[in-house]
Design a protein around this motif. Structure first.
Motif, PDB file in Angstrom:
ATOM      1  N   ILE A  60      31.571 -38.550 -26.870  1.00 58.26           N
ATOM      2  CA  ILE A  60      32.242 -39.533 -27.069  1.00 58.26           C
ATOM      3  C   ILE A  60      33.144 -39.658 -27.711  1.00 58.26           C
ATOM      4  O   ILE A  60      34.151 -40.636 -27.350  1.00 58.26           O
ATOM      5  N   ALA A  64      36.326 -41.623 -25.439  1.00 58.04           N
ATOM      6  CA  ALA A  64      36.817 -42.981 -26.140  1.00 58.04           C
ATOM      7  C   ALA A  64      38.040 -42.837 -26.589  1.00 58.04           C
ATOM      8  O   ALA A  64      38.940 -43.930 -26.811  1.00 58.04           O
ATOM      9  N   TRP A  94      28.638 -37.018 -21.744  1.00 55.26           N
ATOM     10  CA  TRP A  94      28.980 -37.924 -22.928  1.00 55.26           C
ATOM     11  C   TRP A  94      30.360 -38.360 -22.938  1.00 55.26           C
ATOM     12  O   TRP A  94      30.765 -39.679 -23.341  1.00 55.26           O
ATOM     13  N   GLY A  98      31.724 -42.284 -23.259  1.00 56.37           N
ATOM     14  CA  GLY A  98      32.789 -42.744 -24.082  1.00 56.37           C
ATOM     15  C   GLY A  98      34.015 -43.486 -23.300  1.00 56.37           C
ATOM     16  O   GLY A  98      34.289 -44.523 -23.851  1.00 56.37           O
ATOM     17  N   ARG A 101      32.318 -46.846 -22.556  1.00 55.93           N
ATOM     18  CA  ARG A 101      32.206 -47.808 -23.733  1.00 55.93           C
ATOM     19  C   ARG A 101      33.647 -48.554 -23.976  1.00 55.93           C
ATOM     20  O   ARG A 101      33.846 -49.726 -24.372  1.00 55.93           O
TER      21      ARG A 101
END
Length: 121
Positions: A60, A64, A94, A98, A101
């Motif tokens: 993440i 992100a 993951w 990320g 999101r």
């Protein structure tokens, strides 16, 4: 995908703690051996026998932060999670989470006038 799984509150709390510890220890460049040696025991103590949670945090952070100002620090935090024993086979999944999101976060809220449909009648 992994983000839609039902996650126990205890896992969410552990993930949040791991994220905070990794970011607190992370420098703005590649961590030195001393910085890694300081962070790894704390991350391992929190994660226990859960390399999947370390992988979640690392992925993440990487996904992100792509193209963001804090990308070097997030990359350093992710490398600390990897050094602490993250399951590296889970990290790519993951990273996708990320990125997703961040894409959702960047969308305007539903109440934004630009997203409203005109009323007829």
């Amino acid at each position: 995908m992994a983000e839609y799984r039902r996650v126990p509150d205890s896992d969410r709390l552990l993930t949040a703690r791991l994220m905070g510890v990794a970011k607190r220890h992370a420098p703005w460049c590649e961590p030195t051996q001393d910085e890694t040696d300081a962070a790894v025991p704390e991350l391992r103590a929190i994660a226990g026998e859960r390399p999947d949670l370390l992988a979640e945090v690392a992925g993440i952070l990487l996904g992100a932060s792509e193209g963001e100002l804090d990308e070097p620090r997030a990359t350093a935090a992710a490398s600390l999670c990897i050094a602490a024993g993250a399951d590296q086979s889970l990290i790519p999944g993951w990273i996708v989470v990320g990125r997703r999101r961040v894409a959702i976060w960047r969308k305007p809220p539903f109440s934004d006038p630009a997203r409203r449909t005109p009323r007829h009648g």
